[in-house]
Scaffold this active site. Structure first.
Site, PDB file in Angstrom:
ATOM      1  CB  VAL A 177      -5.565   2.703   0.329  1.00 40.43           C
ATOM      2  CG1 VAL A 177      -4.355   2.535   1.338  1.00 40.43           C
ATOM      3  CG2 VAL A 177      -5.993   4.013   0.447  1.00 40.43           C
ATOM      4  CE  LYS A 178       0.128  -3.077  -5.131  1.00 41.83           C
ATOM      5  NZ  LYS A 178       0.789  -3.029  -6.374  1.00 41.83           N
TER       6      LYS A 178
END
Length: 217
Positions: free
Chosen positions: A86-87
């Protein structure tokens, strides 16, 4: 050093994969739009298609900017595939979300990092990766590579396990220099990766070997 490719183009990802040196993929909404991928479901399906090509981590960026939005969206992205990272943006709620995800066993990539202080906060929150944008710093006449060196020193001082992911890599020398100063990962275009193959003496040497072989046959 790990090699990630920074693109949403499946053809380029497959080409990098065939080299046998690809460790993962980073992408973002802008890169998705460049490939004509729009709409939540289409974007999610595209992330899954990328995961089917590579074996390593695939960074998928949230769009929300509040803690609640990032948690909801990040959990949905993480559920797509075990390879998804998850960025998150380097903002206050992004750091909070990073801590939540790290506490719950979900990998994170804190992006848009432009200072050692930001990188320190990301590491304290348990980020898997931190992404300093070296090319964008170079664009404003600031030494992006110096930032990598600063973060390396801070992380080594305190034995942080967060990996330094050199982002906004523009060319082959960026890759070479990031490797010299201790970046854990680099992410850049296929052209920069393939640029490492090139040297005029290699071409000259191969041409001579082939010419000599033909003389003997």
């Amino acid at each position: 050093m790990k090699f990630f490719i920074d693109t949403a183009n499946l053809t380029q990802i497959r080409e990098a994969q065939t080299l046998g040196i690809l460790d993962g993929v980073t992408t973002n909404p802008s890169l998705m739009a460049k490939e004509g991928i729009t709409g939540t479901e289409n974007i999610k399906n595209h992330y899954k298609a990328i995961c089917d090509i590579v074996e390593g981590d695939v960074s998928a960026e949230v769009i929300g900017t509040t803690y609640e939005e990032m948690i909801k969206e990040g959990e949905e992205l993480a559920a797509l595939h075990p390879q998804i990272v998850v960025k998150l943006p380097m903002i206050k709620d992004g750091v909070k979300a990073c801590k939540y995800f790290s506490d719950n066993g979900i990998k994170t990539n804190v992006t848009l990092v432009f200072s050692a202080g930001q990188a320190l906060l990301a590491a304290k929150a348990g980020a898997t990766y931190v992404s300093p944008f070296i090319g964008r710093l170079d664009d404003i006449s600031t030494d992006g590579l110096h930032l990598i060196s600063e973060i390396r020193k801070v992380y080594d001082n305190y034995n942080f396990q967060t990996e330094i992911l050199a982002a906004s890599v523009r060319h082959t020398m960026h890759i070479n220099n990031c490797a010299k100063i201790g970046a854990d990962v680099m992410t850049g275009p296929l052209s920069a990766i393939e640029g490492l193959l090139k040297h005029p003496l290699t071409d000259i040497g191969l041409e001579k070997f082939l010419a000599d072989y033909k003389k003997g046959n």
